[in-house]
Scaffold this motif. Structure first.
Motif, PDB file in Angstrom:
ATOM      1  N   PHE A 105      70.181 -19.901 -32.286  1.00 17.36           N
ATOM      2  CA  PHE A 105      69.518 -21.152 -31.906  1.00 17.36           C
ATOM      3  C   PHE A 105      69.551 -22.234 -32.976  1.00 17.36           C
ATOM      4  CE2 PHE A 105      66.459 -18.007 -33.422  1.00 17.36           C
ATOM      5  CZ  PHE A 105      65.772 -18.688 -34.411  1.00 17.36           C
ATOM      6  N   ASP A 106      69.450 -23.469 -32.493  1.00 19.35           N
ATOM      7  CA  ASP A 106      69.169 -24.641 -33.317  1.00 19.35           C
ATOM      8  C   ASP A 106      67.704 -24.953 -33.004  1.00 19.35           C
ATOM      9  OD1 ASP A 106      68.817 -27.108 -34.426  1.00 19.35           O
ATOM     10  OD2 ASP A 106      70.517 -28.072 -33.425  1.00 19.35           O
ATOM     11  N   PRO A 107      66.788 -24.580 -33.905  1.00 18.37           N
ATOM     12  CA  PRO A 107      65.356 -24.691 -33.568  1.00 18.37           C
ATOM     13  C   PRO A 107      64.936 -26.126 -33.266  1.00 18.37           C
ATOM     14  CG  PRO A 107      65.635 -24.146 -35.902  1.00 18.37           C
ATOM     15  CD  PRO A 107      66.992 -24.048 -35.262  1.00 18.37           C
ATOM     16  N   LEU A 108      65.543 -27.066 -34.008  1.00 19.39           N
ATOM     17  CA  LEU A 108      65.175 -28.467 -33.809  1.00 19.39           C
ATOM     18  C   LEU A 108      66.443 -29.300 -33.902  1.00 19.39           C
ATOM     19  CD1 LEU A 108      63.742 -31.260 -34.387  1.00 19.39           C
ATOM     20  CD2 LEU A 108      62.331 -29.520 -33.313  1.00 19.39           C
ATOM     21  N   ASP A 109      66.888 -29.791 -32.774  1.00 18.26           N
ATOM     22  CA  ASP A 109      68.086 -30.627 -32.746  1.00 18.26           C
ATOM     23  C   ASP A 109      67.690 -32.090 -32.690  1.00 18.26           C
ATOM     24  OD1 ASP A 109      71.017 -31.123 -32.290  1.00 18.26           O
ATOM     25  OD2 ASP A 109      70.183 -32.012 -30.477  1.00 18.26           O
ATOM     26  N   GLY A 110      68.408 -32.911 -33.469  1.00 19.47           N
ATOM     27  CA  GLY A 110      68.112 -34.348 -33.497  1.00 19.47           C
ATOM     28  C   GLY A 110      67.088 -34.679 -34.566  1.00 19.47           C
ATOM     29  N   SER A 111      67.153 -33.945 -35.687  1.00 15.62           N
ATOM     30  CA  SER A 111      66.137 -34.081 -36.755  1.00 15.62           C
ATOM     31  C   SER A 111      65.906 -35.532 -37.197  1.00 15.62           C
ATOM     32  CB  SER A 111      66.549 -33.277 -37.982  1.00 15.62           C
ATOM     33  OG  SER A 111      66.648 -31.930 -37.646  1.00 15.62           O
ATOM     34  N   LEU A 266      79.130 -30.634 -35.642  1.00 13.06           N
ATOM     35  CA  LEU A 266      78.275 -29.733 -34.861  1.00 13.06           C
ATOM     36  C   LEU A 266      78.651 -28.276 -35.081  1.00 13.06           C
ATOM     37  CD1 LEU A 266      78.096 -31.922 -31.664  1.00 13.06           C
ATOM     38  CD2 LEU A 266      76.374 -31.657 -33.450  1.00 13.06           C
ATOM     39  N   ARG A 267      77.677 -27.418 -34.870  1.00 16.95           N
ATOM     40  CA  ARG A 267      77.861 -25.994 -35.124  1.00 16.95           C
ATOM     41  C   ARG A 267      78.271 -25.252 -33.852  1.00 16.95           C
ATOM     42  NH1 ARG A 267      73.939 -28.428 -38.990  1.00 16.95           N
ATOM     43  NH2 ARG A 267      73.768 -29.588 -37.077  1.00 16.95           N
ATOM     44  N   LEU A 268      79.317 -24.442 -33.990  1.00 15.73           N
ATOM     45  CA  LEU A 268      79.859 -23.717 -32.838  1.00 15.73           C
ATOM     46  C   LEU A 268      78.807 -22.811 -32.195  1.00 15.73           C
ATOM     47  CD1 LEU A 268      82.278 -22.810 -31.062  1.00 15.73           C
ATOM     48  CD2 LEU A 268      82.830 -21.123 -32.829  1.00 15.73           C
TER      49      LEU A 268
HETATM   50 MN    MN Z   1      71.509 -29.870 -33.954  1.00 17.56          MN
END
Ligand code: MN
Ligand code: AHG
Ligand code: MN
Length: 325
Positions: A105-111, A266-268
């Motif tokens: 997971f990306d816990p918080l996207d759009g930091s 971005l992360r795969l």
């Molecule tokens: Mn993100």
């Protein structure tokens, strides 16, 4: 229909394992807790810098750290979860020995949007744990085609959950009792669009085929595309993908020349794979400009990748331009 009723019905209809449903419920539980913190902002002391950095050299916001803790604590206490991998952790975290799933997971996207009250989200991807004894990093390095559940929770004007188990894409809205209620089913993306999303300030760093494609869109009615395009850039992938699922469009974070070790931002594992599965389940396309994202064999947990996703016609055109050199 409530999310719980949906899960019950969907499980029966598609013969989904109990453990997978338990994993889904646990992810949703964690995101509901994060949503409560996000809603209160300064009043729950979640805004501002954490004063730390992550493995990827990015400065962490307080909410990156808090959301990561909530996800880990909740999922580690879930019997069906064998292990976790997070954008904010150096390496994977072990879960239950009885678990049969891996949650990435990306816990918080759009930091960058946290402190300015613009949409942010949590992105998740669930893979089966290979039957190979004690957990190791290579267990996580499966292509996106192996995902069994993926989705996001958007903390926007409304809090919305969007997910797929590989049988269509469904959206739910959080009500005032903290329950998710289905508000859209079997979402589809139109093949054609006149809306694109890209960080134009990076234009000079892109490769020629990408510049060429964007030049065509900017030429509008007078150019080869023969129609005017509109542009949007929220700087939260979750918000961007949500807009595309709701009304079509194409989102791009292309490869650029700044850092040869990072073919994209971005992360795969935490961003590109789950979002690409949602988009393709809704009839759209998702590539790294060369190949389908879901066919990429990962080489590292924090691997970066170029991302082109959304309405099929545009994704095909970008991809074709790159294959022609
Ligand atoms: Mn993100
Ligand atoms: P994160 O906050 O998890 O680091 O991800 C941010 C990503 C993605 O959400 C967004 O599309 C992009 O970074 C924004 O990039 P710019 O800063 O170039 O606008
Ligand atoms: Mn993040």
């Amino acid at each position: 229909m409530s999310l719980l009723s949906f899960l019950e019905q969907h499980q029966k209809q598609h013969h989904l394992p109990d453990d997978l449903i338990q994993t889904a419920k646990s992810i949703v539980n964690a995101c509901t807790q994060i949503s409560q913190k996000v809603r209160l902002g300064a009043l729950s002391d979640v805004l501002g810098e954490a004063g730390s950095g992550n493995i990827q050299g990015e400065a962490q916001k307080k909410l990156d750290v808090i959301a990561n803790q909530i996800m880990i604590q909740t999922l580690q206490n879930t019997n069906s979860v064998a292990g976790l991998a997070s954008e904010e952790e150096d390496t994977f975290v072990s879960g239950s020995e009885k678990g049969s799933y891996l949650v990435l997971f990306d816990p918080l996207d759009g930091s960058s949007n946290i402190d300015v009250n613009i949409s942010i989200g949590t992105i998740f991807s669930v893979l089966p744990k290979p039957n190979s004894g004690s957990l190791k990093e290579s267990d996580f390095l499966q292509s996106g085609a192996n995902q069994v559940l993926a989705g996001y929770v958007l903390y926007g004007v409304q809090t919305q959950l969007v997910l797929t188990f590989g049988h269509g894409v469904f959206a739910f809205t959080l009500n005032d009792k903290n329950e998710f209620i289905m508000t859209k089913e079997n979402i589809t993306i139109p093949a054609e669009t006149a809306e694109f999303a890209i960080n134009m300030s990076n234009y000079r760093h892109w490769e020629n085929p990408m510049r060429d494609y964007i030049d065509e869109l900017l030429a509008g009615k007078d150019g080869v595309r023969g129609k005017n395009y509109n542009m949007r850039w929220v700087a939260s992938m979750v918000a961007e993908v949500h807009r595309i699922l709701m009304r079509g469009g194409v989102f791009m974070y292309p490869k650029d020349h700044r850092d040869p070790s990072k073919p994209g931002k971005l992360r795969l594992m935490y961003e590109a794979n789950p979002m690409s599965w949602l988009i393709t389940q809704a009839g759209g396309g998702a590539t790294n400009a060369m190949q389908a994202i879901l066919t990429i064999q990962p080489t590292g947990l924090h691997q970066r990748v170029a991302v082109i996703l959304g309405s099929q016609e545009e994704v095909d055109r970008v991809t074709r331009k790159h294959s022609q050199g």
